[in-house]
Design a protein around this motif. Structure first.
Motif, PDB file in Angstrom:
ATOM      1  N   SER A  96      15.273 -21.044  29.582  1.00 53.28           N
ATOM      2  CA  SER A  96      14.848 -19.752  29.054  1.00 53.28           C
ATOM      3  C   SER A  96      15.332 -18.575  29.892  1.00 53.28           C
ATOM      4  O   SER A  96      15.204 -17.426  29.469  1.00 53.28           O
ATOM      5  N   GLY A  97      15.891 -18.849  31.064  1.00 49.72           N
ATOM      6  CA  GLY A  97      16.382 -17.778  31.920  1.00 49.72           C
ATOM      7  C   GLY A  97      17.892 -17.697  32.007  1.00 49.72           C
ATOM      8  O   GLY A  97      18.424 -17.126  32.969  1.00 49.72           O
ATOM      9  N   ARG A  98      18.574 -18.218  30.997  1.00 48.27           N
ATOM     10  CA  ARG A  98      20.046 -18.188  31.026  1.00 48.27           C
ATOM     11  C   ARG A  98      20.542 -16.843  30.498  1.00 48.27           C
ATOM     12  O   ARG A  98      21.017 -16.703  29.381  1.00 48.27           O
ATOM     13  N   ASN A 133       0.809  -1.213   0.000  1.00 44.87           N
ATOM     14  CA  ASN A 133       0.000   0.000   0.000  1.00 44.87           C
ATOM     15  C   ASN A 133       0.848   1.270   0.000  1.00 44.87           C
ATOM     16  O   ASN A 133       0.502   2.262   0.625  1.00 44.87           O
ATOM     17  N   GLY A 134       1.991   1.209  -0.664  1.00 42.42           N
ATOM     18  CA  GLY A 134       2.787   2.410  -0.846  1.00 42.42           C
ATOM     19  C   GLY A 134       3.799   2.714   0.233  1.00 42.42           C
ATOM     20  O   GLY A 134       4.463   3.731   0.180  1.00 42.42           O
ATOM     21  N   PHE A 135       3.952   1.879   1.264  1.00 42.06           N
ATOM     22  CA  PHE A 135       4.971   2.134   2.270  1.00 42.06           C
ATOM     23  C   PHE A 135       5.639   0.823   2.682  1.00 42.06           C
ATOM     24  O   PHE A 135       5.095  -0.257   2.507  1.00 42.06           O
ATOM     25  N   VAL A 136       6.828   0.961   3.204  1.00 39.19           N
ATOM     26  CA  VAL A 136       7.620  -0.206   3.575  1.00 39.19           C
ATOM     27  C   VAL A 136       7.211  -0.702   4.949  1.00 39.19           C
ATOM     28  O   VAL A 136       7.167   0.057   5.910  1.00 39.19           O
ATOM     29  N   ARG A 137       6.905  -1.975   5.037  1.00 36.51           N
ATOM     30  CA  ARG A 137       6.572  -2.585   6.320  1.00 36.51           C
ATOM     31  C   ARG A 137       7.829  -3.228   6.890  1.00 36.51           C
ATOM     32  O   ARG A 137       8.472  -4.060   6.248  1.00 36.51           O
ATOM     33  N   ARG A 138       8.172  -2.835   8.097  1.00 35.63           N
ATOM     34  CA  ARG A 138       9.327  -3.409   8.752  1.00 35.63           C
ATOM     35  C   ARG A 138       9.107  -3.343  10.250  1.00 35.63           C
ATOM     36  O   ARG A 138       8.419  -2.448  10.770  1.00 35.63           O
ATOM     37  N   LEU A 139       9.697  -4.271  10.934  1.00 38.30           N
ATOM     38  CA  LEU A 139       9.619  -4.289  12.384  1.00 38.30           C
ATOM     39  C   LEU A 139      10.664  -3.336  12.934  1.00 38.30           C
ATOM     40  O   LEU A 139      11.839  -3.414  12.574  1.00 38.30           O
ATOM     41  N   GLU A 140      10.242  -2.427  13.812  1.00 40.12           N
ATOM     42  CA  GLU A 140      11.150  -1.422  14.354  1.00 40.12           C
ATOM     43  C   GLU A 140      11.674  -1.791  15.734  1.00 40.12           C
ATOM     44  O   GLU A 140      12.774  -1.388  16.105  1.00 40.12           O
ATOM     45  N   PHE A 141      10.867  -2.522  16.507  1.00 43.59           N
ATOM     46  CA  PHE A 141      11.305  -2.877  17.857  1.00 43.59           C
ATOM     47  C   PHE A 141      10.642  -4.185  18.269  1.00 43.59           C
ATOM     48  O   PHE A 141       9.589  -4.564  17.742  1.00 43.59           O
ATOM     49  N   VAL A 142      11.266  -4.867  19.197  1.00 39.83           N
ATOM     50  CA  VAL A 142      10.722  -6.120  19.717  1.00 39.83           C
ATOM     51  C   VAL A 142      11.146  -6.274  21.168  1.00 39.83           C
ATOM     52  O   VAL A 142      12.293  -5.999  21.524  1.00 39.83           O
ATOM     53  N   ALA A 143      10.196  -6.657  22.018  1.00 39.98           N
ATOM     54  CA  ALA A 143      10.503  -6.996  23.407  1.00 39.98           C
ATOM     55  C   ALA A 143      10.530  -8.517  23.481  1.00 39.98           C
ATOM     56  O   ALA A 143       9.516  -9.169  23.240  1.00 39.98           O
ATOM     57  N   VAL A 144      11.677  -9.074  23.797  1.00 40.44           N
ATOM     58  CA  VAL A 144      11.889 -10.512  23.630  1.00 40.44           C
ATOM     59  C   VAL A 144      11.756 -11.319  24.919  1.00 40.44           C
ATOM     60  O   VAL A 144      11.924 -12.534  24.910  1.00 40.44           O
ATOM     61  N   GLY A 145      11.459 -10.648  26.031  1.00 38.10           N
ATOM     62  CA  GLY A 145      11.288 -11.407  27.269  1.00 38.10           C
ATOM     63  C   GLY A 145      12.555 -11.416  28.109  1.00 38.10           C
ATOM     64  O   GLY A 145      13.325 -10.452  28.091  1.00 38.10           O
ATOM     65  N   PRO A 146      12.750 -12.536  28.844  1.00 35.80           N
ATOM     66  CA  PRO A 146      12.035 -13.806  28.813  1.00 35.80           C
ATOM     67  C   PRO A 146      10.690 -13.763  29.555  1.00 35.80           C
ATOM     68  O   PRO A 146      10.262 -12.701  30.018  1.00 35.80           O
ATOM     69  N   GLN A 147      10.051 -14.926  29.651  1.00 33.82           N
ATOM     70  CA  GLN A 147       8.753 -15.022  30.296  1.00 33.82           C
ATOM     71  C   GLN A 147       8.840 -14.728  31.790  1.00 33.82           C
ATOM     72  O   GLN A 147       9.858 -14.926  32.423  1.00 33.82           O
ATOM     73  N   TYR A 166      10.826 -15.325  22.413  1.00 35.52           N
ATOM     74  CA  TYR A 166      11.914 -15.064  21.480  1.00 35.52           C
ATOM     75  C   TYR A 166      13.272 -15.048  22.180  1.00 35.52           C
ATOM     76  O   TYR A 166      14.300 -15.325  21.556  1.00 35.52           O
ATOM     77  N   PHE A 167      13.289 -14.708  23.454  1.00 37.14           N
ATOM     78  CA  PHE A 167      14.549 -14.488  24.163  1.00 37.14           C
ATOM     79  C   PHE A 167      15.496 -15.678  24.041  1.00 37.14           C
ATOM     80  O   PHE A 167      16.693 -15.507  23.766  1.00 37.14           O
ATOM     81  N   HIS A 168      14.996 -16.894  24.241  1.00 38.25           N
ATOM     82  CA  HIS A 168      15.862 -18.063  24.262  1.00 38.25           C
ATOM     83  C   HIS A 168      15.801 -18.864  22.966  1.00 38.25           C
ATOM     84  O   HIS A 168      16.226 -20.019  22.922  1.00 38.25           O
ATOM     85  N   SER A 169      15.320 -18.238  21.907  1.00 35.05           N
ATOM     86  CA  SER A 169      15.200 -18.931  20.622  1.00 35.05           C
ATOM     87  C   SER A 169      16.311 -18.502  19.665  1.00 35.05           C
ATOM     88  O   SER A 169      16.375 -17.350  19.248  1.00 35.05           O
ATOM     89  N   ASP A 170      17.177 -19.438  19.306  1.00 34.71           N
ATOM     90  CA  ASP A 170      18.212 -19.144  18.312  1.00 34.71           C
ATOM     91  C   ASP A 170      17.582 -18.789  16.970  1.00 34.71           C
ATOM     92  O   ASP A 170      18.066 -17.919  16.254  1.00 34.71           O
ATOM     93  N   ASP A 184       9.756 -17.618  16.203  1.00 34.32           N
ATOM     94  CA  ASP A 184      10.337 -18.818  16.809  1.00 34.32           C
ATOM     95  C   ASP A 184       9.561 -20.091  16.486  1.00 34.32           C
ATOM     96  O   ASP A 184      10.153 -21.162  16.393  1.00 34.32           O
ATOM     97  N   ALA A 185       8.248 -20.000  16.267  1.00 32.38           N
ATOM     98  CA  ALA A 185       7.461 -21.228  16.123  1.00 32.38           C
ATOM     99  C   ALA A 185       6.574 -21.287  14.888  1.00 32.38           C
ATOM    100  O   ALA A 185       6.124 -22.370  14.519  1.00 32.38           O
ATOM    101  N   ARG A 186       6.323 -20.144  14.219  1.00 33.64           N
ATOM    102  CA  ARG A 186       5.363 -20.150  13.114  1.00 33.64           C
ATOM    103  C   ARG A 186       5.907 -19.475  11.865  1.00 33.64           C
ATOM    104  O   ARG A 186       5.154 -18.965  11.040  1.00 33.64           O
ATOM    105  N   TYR A 187       7.207 -19.497  11.725  1.00 32.03           N
ATOM    106  CA  TYR A 187       7.844 -18.789  10.615  1.00 32.03           C
ATOM    107  C   TYR A 187       7.455 -19.365   9.261  1.00 32.03           C
ATOM    108  O   TYR A 187       7.481 -18.669   8.248  1.00 32.03           O
ATOM    109  N   GLU A 188       7.098 -20.647   9.250  1.00 34.02           N
ATOM    110  CA  GLU A 188       6.746 -21.290   7.984  1.00 34.02           C
ATOM    111  C   GLU A 188       5.457 -20.734   7.403  1.00 34.02           C
ATOM    112  O   GLU A 188       5.150 -20.928   6.221  1.00 34.02           O
ATOM    113  N   LYS A 189       4.685 -19.999   8.199  1.00 31.80           N
ATOM    114  CA  LYS A 189       3.438 -19.408   7.711  1.00 31.80           C
ATOM    115  C   LYS A 189       3.691 -18.237   6.775  1.00 31.80           C
ATOM    116  O   LYS A 189       2.792 -17.835   6.029  1.00 31.80           O
ATOM    117  N   GLY A 190       4.890 -17.678   6.809  1.00 31.74           N
ATOM    118  CA  GLY A 190       5.243 -16.625   5.873  1.00 31.74           C
ATOM    119  C   GLY A 190       4.967 -15.216   6.383  1.00 31.74           C
ATOM    120  O   GLY A 190       4.154 -14.998   7.277  1.00 31.74           O
TER     121      GLY A 190
END
Length: 321
Positions: A165-167, A32-46, A106-110, A76-82
């Protein structure tokens, strides 16, 4: 990809902690005429206060979050959905809003770390809490949802990520190495109640958006553990919620929660049950390096609560977006 949608794809080989993978990464998607990109992410942990942060930022007029769900678990778990599936969660996104997500798995996911590298300049928010207390809290969270046995040691055999997940000493340096120390912002969970406004101000400065006024009850906790009236009902309700969310019915789950069904089924928030001495001794040994890392970060965090000579808070990377 369809009308009005174009993508730039790069193919890269990446190695991380012995994990080698060939990734097809969509670096930018223009819709729709603009670039979609992720600008920030809070990765945890839980169990470190991520629900609290999401509650106070989700209605910020300059930010865009996934609708009807806090965590998509995409990277981390649903990337195959695209990527089209992922951006479908951001129905209110526009060129005037910064897209971000708060997802503590996301915190403990390579895999998540590698996949998020596609977003140049991504700002990463990491929550810290005493590692022993965090691990015990996560055990109680899963136990009270009927996912693991009552015995701690039996539970972690079934779900090792309760501990792994807390390492902090392993994962925090990886995030800093991949995205840059100045693009990683730390929040201490034990300061949320007494310094709520200060923390949200600092996060807004870090992301690069205007500050917001918090309500008087800003220190109220979210995501509190509930003592189930019945473990069978707790297990069934957790399974049903997972099934609904997996099917994309996030709004149904949220409506049921707001209607009070969660309180009816699971009861009111429960008081923390004491940690057995043998479990505390074990966790103190297990998280020895993580506790040292947490203490060092705490000292550095206190030191950095100053203002630079140009008037901007230290670590305010968001201003250069």
């Amino acid at each position: 990809m369809g009308d009005g949608v174009s993508s730039v794809v790069r193919r890269t080989t990446c190695t991380h902690s012995g994990l080698t993978c060939l990734c097809s990464i969509v670096t930018i998607i223009e819709m729709n005429g603009f670039v979609r990109r992720l600008e920030f992410v809070a990765v945890g942990p839980q169990r470190t206060g991520t629900s609290w942060l999401h509650h106070h930022l989700r209605h910020h007029r300059e930010l865009s979050f996934p609708l009807h769900v806090k965590e998509t678990k995409f990277f981390d778990a649903r990337y195959e959905k695209g990527m089209d599936w992922y951006w479908g969660h951001f129905a209110d996104h526009s060129e005037h809003r910064l897209a971000g997500e708060i997802c503590p798995t996301y915190f403990h996911s390579d895999q998540a770390l590698v996949r998020l590298r596609q977003f140049d300049g991504l700002r990463v928010i990491i929550h810290l809490r005493d590692p022993v207390d965090r691990t015990w809290s996560l055990f109680r969270h899963h136990r009270n949802k009927g996912r693991v046995p009552n015995n701690y040691f039996e539970a972690v055999k079934l779900m090792p990520e309760i501990e792994s997940s807390g390492r902090y000493a392993d994962y925090c340096p990886r995030w800093e190495s991949e995205f840059g120390e100045d693009h990683c912002f730390y929040i201490r969970q034990d300061t949320l109640e007494c310094e709520a406004s200060k923390i949200v101000d600092d996060v807004c400065d870090f992301i690069g958006v205007e500050r917001i006024r918090l309500p008087e009850n800003a220190s109220e906790r979210f995501g509190q553990i509930r003592q189930p009236r019945s473990m069978s009902i707790a297990k069934l309700s957790a399974a049903c919620a997972l099934r609904l969310r997996t099917g994309g019915m996030h709004r149904v789950v949220e409506l049921l929660k707001h209607a009070g069904l969660k309180r009816v089924l699971l009861g009111p928030p429960s008081k923390p049950d004491p940690m057995p001495a043998e479990v505390r001794d074990y966790l103190q040994e297990l998280h020895h390096e993580d506790t040292a890392y947490f203490n060092n970060k705490t000292r550095a965090w206190n030191t950095n609560r100053r203002v630079r000579t140009d008037g901007e808070p230290v670590g305010s990377a968001g201003k250069d977006r």
